[in-house]
Design an enzyme around this catalytic site. Structure first.
Site, PDB file in Angstrom:
ATOM      1  N   GLN A 150     -17.229  34.560 -17.522  1.00  0.00           N
ATOM      2  CA  GLN A 150     -17.732  33.382 -18.448  1.00  0.00           C
ATOM      3  C   GLN A 150     -16.880  33.433 -19.819  1.00  0.00           C
ATOM      4  O   GLN A 150     -17.213  32.430 -20.469  1.00  0.00           O
ATOM      5  CB  GLN A 150     -19.042  33.518 -18.817  1.00  0.00           C
ATOM      6  CG  GLN A 150     -20.083  33.331 -17.612  1.00  0.00           C
ATOM      7  CD  GLN A 150     -21.288  34.047 -18.057  1.00  0.00           C
ATOM      8  OE1 GLN A 150     -21.671  35.424 -18.051  1.00  0.00           O
ATOM      9  NE2 GLN A 150     -22.298  33.137 -18.200  1.00  0.00           N
ATOM     10  N   ASN A 151     -16.010  34.295 -20.123  1.00  0.00           N
ATOM     11  CA  ASN A 151     -15.149  34.536 -21.043  1.00  0.00           C
ATOM     12  C   ASN A 151     -13.943  33.326 -21.187  1.00  0.00           C
ATOM     13  O   ASN A 151     -13.336  33.328 -20.005  1.00  0.00           O
ATOM     14  CB  ASN A 151     -14.712  36.011 -21.340  1.00  0.00           C
ATOM     15  CG  ASN A 151     -15.820  36.852 -21.506  1.00  0.00           C
ATOM     16  OD1 ASN A 151     -17.043  36.283 -21.819  1.00  0.00           O
ATOM     17  ND2 ASN A 151     -15.803  38.117 -21.331  1.00  0.00           N
ATOM     18  N   HIS A 171     -15.303  28.875 -17.632  1.00  0.00           N
ATOM     19  CA  HIS A 171     -15.271  27.896 -18.735  1.00  0.00           C
ATOM     20  C   HIS A 171     -13.890  27.561 -19.283  1.00  0.00           C
ATOM     21  O   HIS A 171     -13.855  27.311 -20.289  1.00  0.00           O
ATOM     22  CB  HIS A 171     -16.218  28.638 -19.611  1.00  0.00           C
ATOM     23  CG  HIS A 171     -17.614  28.453 -19.353  1.00  0.00           C
ATOM     24  ND1 HIS A 171     -18.394  29.800 -19.800  1.00  0.00           N
ATOM     25  CD2 HIS A 171     -18.201  27.891 -18.666  1.00  0.00           C
ATOM     26  CE1 HIS A 171     -19.555  29.671 -19.060  1.00  0.00           C
ATOM     27  NE2 HIS A 171     -19.535  28.542 -18.360  1.00  0.00           N
TER      28      HIS A 171
END
Ligand code: ZN
Length: 248
Positions: A102-103, A120
């Site tokens: 998600q980083n 993302h």
């Protein structure tokens, strides 16, 4: 914690196909602030004002000045920590195939992982809104805001702003690797933000063991994860890798 680290080392040694899912907790030790939660960036900024695609399109200068410049400062200097290095080592050892993250900091790739699915997008790269040229963020000249490509187009981070869709391929591939793994490491994510939060569930339903590494218990603990190793991601991963190397 030591017993659980041994257990995790055994589970990983015996595994054929490991996937890791990482969130903000994996990068905190690299100095990357979290977006959500206590002390997160969204306490300081309203994401709808600084991180929505409509705000960026309306006023790229404002969004560059309020958020992107600061993030560039932080990410330009960030280095992989023991969590990223541990996951890269697991790939070297032939255990770990894919990292789903998600980083947006690009630190898994910097550490050496070769298959990273970025839900993302990535802040490590900017893309020109006119000609789609990609340039590494640290090589973008920000003496003028907004920074522009040689063609005159404005650079934007290659991330997903609020109001934009998660890339279909990232979604589809994560689902696939979650189905295929026999162990999933869930690191530094509380399992709230979709669609990433769904991946441990998908893995579990496909028969995988779920090892959770988080400083505190989460919604996944005791429900989806087989066990939780409480602690900072870097320390725990370092311990696990040391244990695996001792066993080999
Ligand atoms: Zn361009």
């Amino acid at each position: 914690m030591d017993d659980l680290i041994k257990k995790a080392a055994e589970d990983l040694s015996g595994a054929k196909n490991v996937t890791a899912l990482t969130g903000a907790g994996a990068s905190i030790e690299s100095g990357i602030p979290a977006f959500r939660g206590k002390g997160g960036l969204w306490e300081k900024y309203d994401p709808m004002e600084v991180a929505h695609i409509d705000s960026f399109l309306q006023d790229p200068v404002k969004v560059w000045n309020l958020l992107i410049k600061d993030m560039k400062d932080v990410i330009d200097q960030a280095q992989p920590n023991d969590c990223h290095k541990g996951l890269a080592k697991l790939e070297d050892l032939g255990k770990l195939k894919t990292v789903i993250t998600q980083n947006v900091d690009g630190l898994h790739q910097m550490a050496g992982n070769t298959d990273v699915i970025e839900f993302h997008g990535t802040f490590a790269w900017q893309r020109c809104m006119e000609c789609n040229t990609h340039v590494e963020t640290r090589h973008v000249d920000i003496s003028e805001i907004p920074p522009r490509c040689d063609c005159g187009g404005i650079f934007r981070p290659n991330v997903i702003f609020f109001g934009e869709m998660i890339p279909q391929e990232a979604h589809w591939r994560s689902h696939q690797v979650a189905t295929e793994c026999d162990v999933m490491l869930v690191i530094g994510t509380s399992g709230v933000v979709q669609p990433a939060a769904m991946m441990p569930v998908v893995a579990k339903e496909s028969g995988a063991k779920i090892i959770e590494i988080n400083p505190e218990s989460t919604l996944l603990t005791g429900e989806i994860s087989d066990y939780l190793i409480k602690g900072p991601a870097g320390d725990v991963m370092k311990g696990i890798v040391a244990q695996i190397e001792k066993m080999d």
